[in-house]
Write a protein that holds these residues in place. Structure first.
Motif, PDB file in Angstrom:
ATOM      1  N   CYS A  50      41.963  35.330  38.839  1.00  0.00           N
ATOM      2  CA  CYS A  50      42.812  36.224  39.093  1.00  0.00           C
ATOM      3  C   CYS A  50      44.061  36.714  39.644  1.00  0.00           C
ATOM      4  O   CYS A  50      44.761  35.369  40.165  1.00  0.00           O
ATOM      5  N   PRO A  51      44.952  37.529  39.995  1.00  0.00           N
ATOM      6  CA  PRO A  51      45.822  37.144  40.549  1.00  0.00           C
ATOM      7  C   PRO A  51      45.325  37.200  42.412  1.00  0.00           C
ATOM      8  O   PRO A  51      44.386  36.822  42.624  1.00  0.00           O
ATOM      9  N   PRO A  52      47.076  37.083  42.913  1.00  0.00           N
ATOM     10  CA  PRO A  52      46.840  37.160  44.584  1.00  0.00           C
ATOM     11  C   PRO A  52      45.423  38.345  45.387  1.00  0.00           C
ATOM     12  O   PRO A  52      44.892  38.902  44.448  1.00  0.00           O
ATOM     13  N   PHE A  53      45.035  37.641  46.355  1.00  0.00           N
ATOM     14  CA  PHE A  53      44.173  38.290  46.719  1.00  0.00           C
ATOM     15  C   PHE A  53      44.188  39.492  48.003  1.00  0.00           C
ATOM     16  O   PHE A  53      43.537  40.119  48.199  1.00  0.00           O
ATOM     17  N   PHE A  54      45.606  39.465  48.512  1.00  0.00           N
ATOM     18  CA  PHE A  54      45.604  39.821  49.710  1.00  0.00           C
ATOM     19  C   PHE A  54      47.347  40.055  49.623  1.00  0.00           C
ATOM     20  O   PHE A  54      48.765  39.695  49.432  1.00  0.00           O
ATOM     21  N   PRO A  55      47.275  41.305  48.065  1.00  0.00           N
ATOM     22  CA  PRO A  55      49.202  42.093  48.148  1.00  0.00           C
ATOM     23  C   PRO A  55      50.299  42.346  49.511  1.00  0.00           C
ATOM     24  O   PRO A  55      48.752  42.546  50.660  1.00  0.00           O
ATOM     25  N   ASN A  56      51.370  42.715  49.018  1.00  0.00           N
ATOM     26  CA  ASN A  56      51.583  42.816  49.706  1.00  0.00           C
ATOM     27  C   ASN A  56      51.872  44.261  50.179  1.00  0.00           C
ATOM     28  O   ASN A  56      52.229  45.455  49.756  1.00  0.00           O
TER      29      ASN A  56
END
Length: 451
Positions: A50-56
């Motif tokens: 997965c991509p990071p879990f907490f996008p900006n």
């Protein structure tokens, strides 16, 4: 005589019963709340690469009505532990959760002091919500506290360092002397009944948001709209799965055709959709609607909410809804103009010949694969309360249709797109747009978050 008595008695009963019925109806439906009873598990199932879990971006953390002056709340969303409190001045503040003195959680037992500050429950150190500084109060002035900072030489192994001067072993070292004490402060926006906090992986951008949530105040006032309710759902999936629906044309044909099959199997929803980045110079042309009233409203929304500062951070959708009878006859119900603003906020403006409604959707990651979805509905005042509640439940029905997929899928990291059809082209373009919100997040999560 008896007839007159019965007529009088019936009238009196109606005078009592009807207001009571309306009171109960009003209490239930004037602001209708659906809260999913069966909370899904806390998202421990692996979802593949997965991509990071907490996008900006900006994230909903609480409804304004649930944070009274003097209230203090521990919040642990988006991989961060923070304290949320409302000062006696009425303003909401978010600080890092842990006291810089000994690490106590400010949100558990902390108290609001000096109008804008929170006091640690352990030793009374006080932190200003405006600055994050640890302060000493002297009347109306707040003096920033200074202290020496110490840390272990080796906190994991607790290896001592021998001090030749006093012939002893030391485990702690002084790293700074009389340094101003402070903790992280986060940007907070409060609008349209919600409190939002800005999270960014880059410390330089923690106090500088790249875009702002929409303030709907003027729009709601112009069209005489009011908040009518909200729904809360909990989903197990990666955060991206939920807003990605806004660019997925084809899934409507499989998950969102049903109206109420048990009673009306011959009535189906039919959908048509367009998705495009707001930065596309041809946006107005691509989104032009054949209905003059819909088109005028759509262009008004573009001119109101899209500007040079946020254009690259918004994805726009246009969704037409039709009711189809017996698979043949269709009539137009509404068009929804949607703005996906950052990674977690969506505004849907519905225009119909029969009603006008606005939805605010927020997605807040509670854990890596556990998302809280909130929909708040605003409608024109003449719309009956029961009907706005029914519309909200209609949205909930669509969410439950998606949840059957979201709760059981892995994240699609290796994708097979048919780039000859518009549906897959849209998904490809949308993923390229959304990925900008992950910049720096992997490094931040590896460095600061322990799973």
């Amino acid at each position: 005589m008896i007839t007159d008595y019965l007529r009088l008695t019936t009238t009196n009963v109606l005078l009592v019963i009807l207001p009571l019925i309306y009171y109960l109806y009003y209490r239930k439906f004037h602001y209708f709340i659906f809260d999913q009873r069966s909370k899904v598990t806390k998202g421990k199932t692996s979802r593949g690469k997965c991509p990071p879990f907490f996008p900006n971006g900006w994230y909903w953390i609480i409804n304004s009505c649930d944070l009274k002056p003097g209230d203090v709340k521990p919040i642990s969303y988006c991989g961060r532990n923070v304290v949320l409190f409302r000062g006696q001045n009425g303003k909401a503040y978010v600080l890092d959760a842990y006291c810089a003195h000994m690490g106590a959680h400010l949100g558990v037992g902390g108290k609001v002091r000096y109008n804008t500050c929170i006091e640690c429950p352990f030793h009374g150190w006080t932190f200003d919500g405006e600055t994050g500084n640890c302060v000493l109060s002297s009347g109306e002035n707040k003096i920033t506290r200074s202290a020496d900072k110490y840390e272990y030489y080796d906190i994991e192994k607790c290896t001592p360092v021998f001090d030749n001067d006093d012939k002893t072993s030391r485990y702690l070292q002084k790293v700074t002397e009389q340094e101003e004490v402070k903790i992280k402060k986060y940007l907070v926006k409060e609008m349209n009944g919600s409190v939002f906090v800005w999270y960014h992986s880059d410390e330089k951008l923690r106090d500088k948001s790249l875009f702002e949530p929409f303030d709907l105040t003027n729009e709601l006032k112009t069209y005489k709209m009011e908040a009518r309710g909200e729904s809360i759902n909990y989903v197990n999936c990666h955060i991206q799965e939920i807003p990605e629906n806004g660019a997925d044309f084809r899934h409507f044909d499989f998950l969102h055709q049903s109206v109420l099959d048990i009673i009306f199997p011959f009535i189906r929803f039919n959908w048509s959709m367009a998705s495009e980045r707001a930065s596309n110079p041809r946006l107005h042309e691509i989104m032009t609607h054949p209905n003059p009233q819909v088109n005028a409203y759509k262009m008004h929304l573009f001119n109101t909410f899209i500007n040079d500062s946020n254009r690259s951070l918004i994805n726009v959708i246009s969704l037409n809804c039709y009711l189809q009878f017996f698979g043949k006859h269709s009539f137009f119900v509404f068009n929804a103009t949607g703005f996906q603003v950052g990674p977690s906020i969506v505004y849907l403006f519905l225009w119909s010949p029969y009603f006008q409604v606005t939805f605010l959707q927020t997605v807040t990651p509670l854990e890596k694969f556990n998302q809280r979805i909130m929909h708040r509905i605003f409608s024109t005042k003449p719309l009956p309360y029961w009907l706005s509640a029914l519309m909200l439940l209609g949205e909930v029905k669509q969410i439950f249709s998606d949840m059957g997929v979201w709760n059981n899928k892995i994240f699609g990291s290796q994708l097979n797109y048919n780039m000859k059809n518009d549906a897959d082209k849209s998904l490809h373009a949308w993923r390229n747009w959304y990925a900008q919100f992950y910049e720096g997040c992997h490094e931040y999560e590896q460095k600061t978050l322990s799973w």
